[in-house]
Design an enzyme around this catalytic site. Structure first.
Site, mmCIF file in Angstrom:
data_model
loop_
_atom_site.group_PDB
_atom_site.id
_atom_site.type_symbol
_atom_site.label_atom_id
_atom_site.label_comp_id
_atom_site.label_asym_id
_atom_site.label_seq_id
_atom_site.Cartn_x
_atom_site.Cartn_y
_atom_site.Cartn_z
ATOM 1 N N HIS A 1 0.470 -1.693 -0.022
ATOM 2 C CA HIS A 1 0.005 -0.091 -0.686
ATOM 3 C C HIS A 1 0.647 1.144 -0.288
ATOM 4 C CE1 HIS A 1 -2.092 -2.950 2.060
ATOM 5 N NE2 HIS A 1 -3.115 -2.249 1.409
ATOM 6 N N HIS B 1 35.860 -36.547 9.226
ATOM 7 C CA HIS B 1 35.100 -36.098 7.882
ATOM 8 C C HIS B 1 36.282 -36.770 6.311
ATOM 9 C CE1 HIS B 1 34.230 -32.531 6.898
ATOM 10 N NE2 HIS B 1 33.480 -32.593 5.991
ATOM 11 N N ASP C 1 30.056 -32.287 0.305
ATOM 12 C CA ASP C 1 29.348 -32.719 1.948
ATOM 13 C C ASP C 1 27.505 -32.477 2.029
ATOM 14 O OD1 ASP C 1 31.494 -32.284 4.163
ATOM 15 O OD2 ASP C 1 31.495 -30.299 3.042
ATOM 16 N N ASP D 1 34.466 -31.815 13.593
ATOM 17 C CA ASP D 1 35.111 -32.659 12.977
ATOM 18 C C ASP D 1 36.254 -33.455 11.637
ATOM 19 O OD1 ASP D 1 34.338 -35.311 11.216
ATOM 20 O OD2 ASP D 1 32.256 -35.882 10.973
ATOM 21 N N HIS E 1 35.890 -36.274 1.055
ATOM 22 C CA HIS E 1 36.728 -35.293 1.026
ATOM 23 C C HIS E 1 37.747 -35.858 -0.127
ATOM 24 C CE1 HIS E 1 34.486 -31.952 2.350
ATOM 25 N NE2 HIS E 1 34.781 -32.210 3.128
#
Ligand code: FES
Ligand code: FE2
Lengths: 175, 448
Positions: B102, B207, B363, B204, B212
């Site tokens: 408006h 991992h 990931d 972490d 990777h």
């Protein structure tokens, strides 16, 4: 956009280049990366820039060091990406995903160099990844193709990705 | 909901329902995102008056605006008339924000500056002074990082950050010129609960070598091998997992160079480190100047901010429901770095941890699948574990925090879930414990 009186693009070139784009798409769909590399010039540049999302009236200056990129590759970096995909350790691609590229809106115009042309196209990449997870990337491409002894090779590709937020957790594909 | 049984930090166990339960998610929006200091913007992103940046606090859409006097205010990005979003751009510079619905218009200080047909339709009876944009309760800056907080009873930002400042300063204050975030925001949608990427990056190291592996094997050919030296199983001793600082964490190498050693052309980076090492030592003291500045470090500020000096990416996660988030990433640089070095960092960040990041792209599916595997009737009742190297932490000379040796441990994750549980159990800030374990009683002198 084609000018009213563009330098004429030969029908044979038009057909050859359109076929090249389709062929390229089929090679990539089939993960025939080494064959795809054959279609690239040694000095190829392959870019996807991050886009700004601003109000039309916005006058703020562009980022000083650059907007950043999704891809900023030369032939060595494309090979690096292929090495990764070929390593056998990219778990997101195993089992292989169902990937299909649709190429459209092909438009050809003369480039500055005599043996080169500009080729515009649209690419849609469909990927069915895990179970029912299907994702689609849509992008516009502006290419420069160069004619040499081996026929047409890709000298430059600028990709405009049409997503403000990437709708998937990786881009393990080439556009 | 009572969460006392959903996390057990003494054994390193979490119930999977914490990644999928709608009710818990609503409780997180209230007790974590509605209560904690949340990263809003870096001062480098809104340098001039009228510069603004749109972001989220939990699921609340927020605009952060640089004021005429240089201060920074943040507002809910929602019109006070019927609630429409008032700004749809990512960022920019504006003299006013006019609502599309408006046409109400708001000044950068949040005040309602204009209302169409104010006299004709409202008969001049509208009290505009009460209809300004709703301001975020607290906004404060720590050395370039601007945070906002909805909770009036929250501790000060300085107290909230606590001993994490020891690590923050390695990035924010090693060099006199300060830091910047570069470029546009790299936004990715992930089908993951927001806690999983935070947990992944906060602690972490485990991992890296496997998740990777593809990127590692390819990138070594480009001499980014330093990454695996810092973070893979090849060097389990060479770093620290630091936690117990009000829910904030650091994961750090100690060599002073590993962050930059993996760049495709590390020479200019090494030269920069060598040339400025004395400055860093002078400003941060010997331990941090020699061992941390230049090292690969993962810094996590609870709940959703992470940045990694060395890899030089800076990231927030915005929750979008229990099973979805938006990941926002920028490259980060020290302003004293030469332009070419900044450009190389931006390019490398995009290559490794950008939207098509060679590493980052590994990931997402793991995090999404962990989320999905917490949604079934049976799986939701199951446990997951962060029990690696349990009970093998302690103090370490020269560093604050409860510290586990090495980068491969689940020590930091346990503290992340401990903090999550503390917030989720507490009715208010008064019930949230404050702790800076092994705080350095004597601070190293600012200027040695
Ligand atoms: S909702 Fe914004 S002006 Fe009505
Ligand atoms: Fe990772």
């Amino acid at each position: 956009m084609l000018e009213m009186n563009p330098a004429p693009v030969l029908v044979e070139d038009m057909i050859a280049l359109t076929q090249r784009l389709y062929h390229e798409a089929r090679l990539l769909d089939a993960e025939r990366f080494e064959d795809w590399l054959e279609l690239l010039c040694d000095d190829v540049t392959y870019r996807m820039d991050l886009k700004r999302r601003r109000f039309r009236a916005d006058r703020s200056p562009p980022a000083a060091v650059g907007a950043g990129v999704v891809f900023n590759e030369n032939i060595a970096r494309l090979k690096l990406r292929i090495d990764r995909l070929r390593s056998g350790y990219v778990w997101a691609e195993d089992p292989p995903n169902f990937v299909r590229r649709v190429i459209s809106n092909v438009e050809i115009e003369p480039a500055d160099a005599e043996n080169e042309v500009i080729v515009h196209s649209v690419i849609v990449i469909h990927r069915n990844r895990i179970d029912g997870l299907a994702r689609q990337f849509t992008a516009g491409r502006t290419d420069r193709w160069r004619h040499g002894t081996q026929g047409w090779c890709l000298a430059a590709r600028d990709i405009a990705l049409d997503h403000a937020v990437l709708p998937d957790s990786n881009i393990n594909v080439f556009f | 909901m009572d969460v006392s049984d959903l996390v057990d930090t003494t054994t390193g166990r979490q119930k999977r329902t914490i990644y999928s339960n709608e009710e818990l998610y609503k409780q997180e929006l209230e007790r974590i995102f509605g209560r904690c200091w949340l990263f809003l913007v870096h001062t480098s992103q809104i340098p001039k008056a009228g510069d603004y940046f749109r972001t989220f606090m939990g699921e609340d859409d927020v605009i952060v605006i640089r004021q005429k006097d240089g201060s920074i205010k943040a507002f809910l990005n929602s019109c006070t008339h019927r609630g429409n979003r008032i700004c749809r751009a990512d960022r920019g510079n504006a003299k006013a924000f006019t609502c599309n619905y408006h046409g109400w218009s708001f000044a950068p200080d949040g005040s309602l500056a204009g209302v169409p047909l104010e006299n004709e339709a409202y008969f001049g009876e509208l009290d505009r002074s009460k209809l300004g944009l709703v301001q975020v309760t607290h906004v404060a800056e720590y050395k370039g990082l601007v945070f906002g907080c909805f909770d009036p009873d929250a501790p000060s930002l300085e107290d909230y950050l606590g001993d994490a400042k020891f690590f923050l300063d390695v990035w924010l204050d090693a060099m006199p010129g300060g830091t910047s975030l570069l470029g546009e925001t790299q936004k990715m949608e992930l089908g993951s609960n927001w806690k999983l990427p935070v947990e992944n990056v906060c602690g972490d190291g485990y991992h890296l070598g496997w998740a990777h592996a593809g990127a590692m094997s390819a990138v070594q050919s480009m001499d980014l091998a330093g990454l695996s030296v810092g973070n893979s199983s090849t060097n389990l001793e060479g770093g620290l997992s630091v936690a117990g600082m009000n829910g904030h964490m650091a994961l750090t190498s100690l060599d002073g160079i590993s962050g930059y050693a993996f760049y495709p052309e590390p020479k200019p980076m090494m030269d920069y480190l060598e040339a400025n090492r004395p400055t860093a030592i002078e400003r941060l003291g010997k331990v941090r100047g020699e061992q941390l500045w230049g090292s690969q470090i993962n810094i996590t500020i609870f709940p959703n901010l992470q940045f990694l000096p060395g890899l030089n990416w800076f990231r927030v996660y915005h929750p979008k429901g229990p099973g979805k988030l938006e990941q926002w990433t920028w490259a980060m640089v020290e302003n004293d770095m030469p332009d070419e070095m900044q450009a190389a960092i931006l390019d490398n960040q995009c290559l490794t941890f950008g939207l098509a990041g060679l590493f980052d792209n590994d990931d997402g599916d793991n995090l999404a699948a962990c989320t999905e595997q917490s949604r079934g009737w049976r799986t939701a009742q199951m446990d997951v574990f962060t029990n690696m190297a349990l009970g093998r932490s302690g103090p370490r000379d020269g560093f604050p925090g409860d510290i586990a040796a090495g980068l491969v441990s689940e020590h930091n994750q346990r503290y992340f879930y401990r903090r999550w549980q503390e917030h989720m159990q507490a009715e208010s800030w008064a019930e949230v414990p404050t702790y800076n374990i092994n705080s350095l009683s004597v601070e190293e002198p600012e200027n040695a």
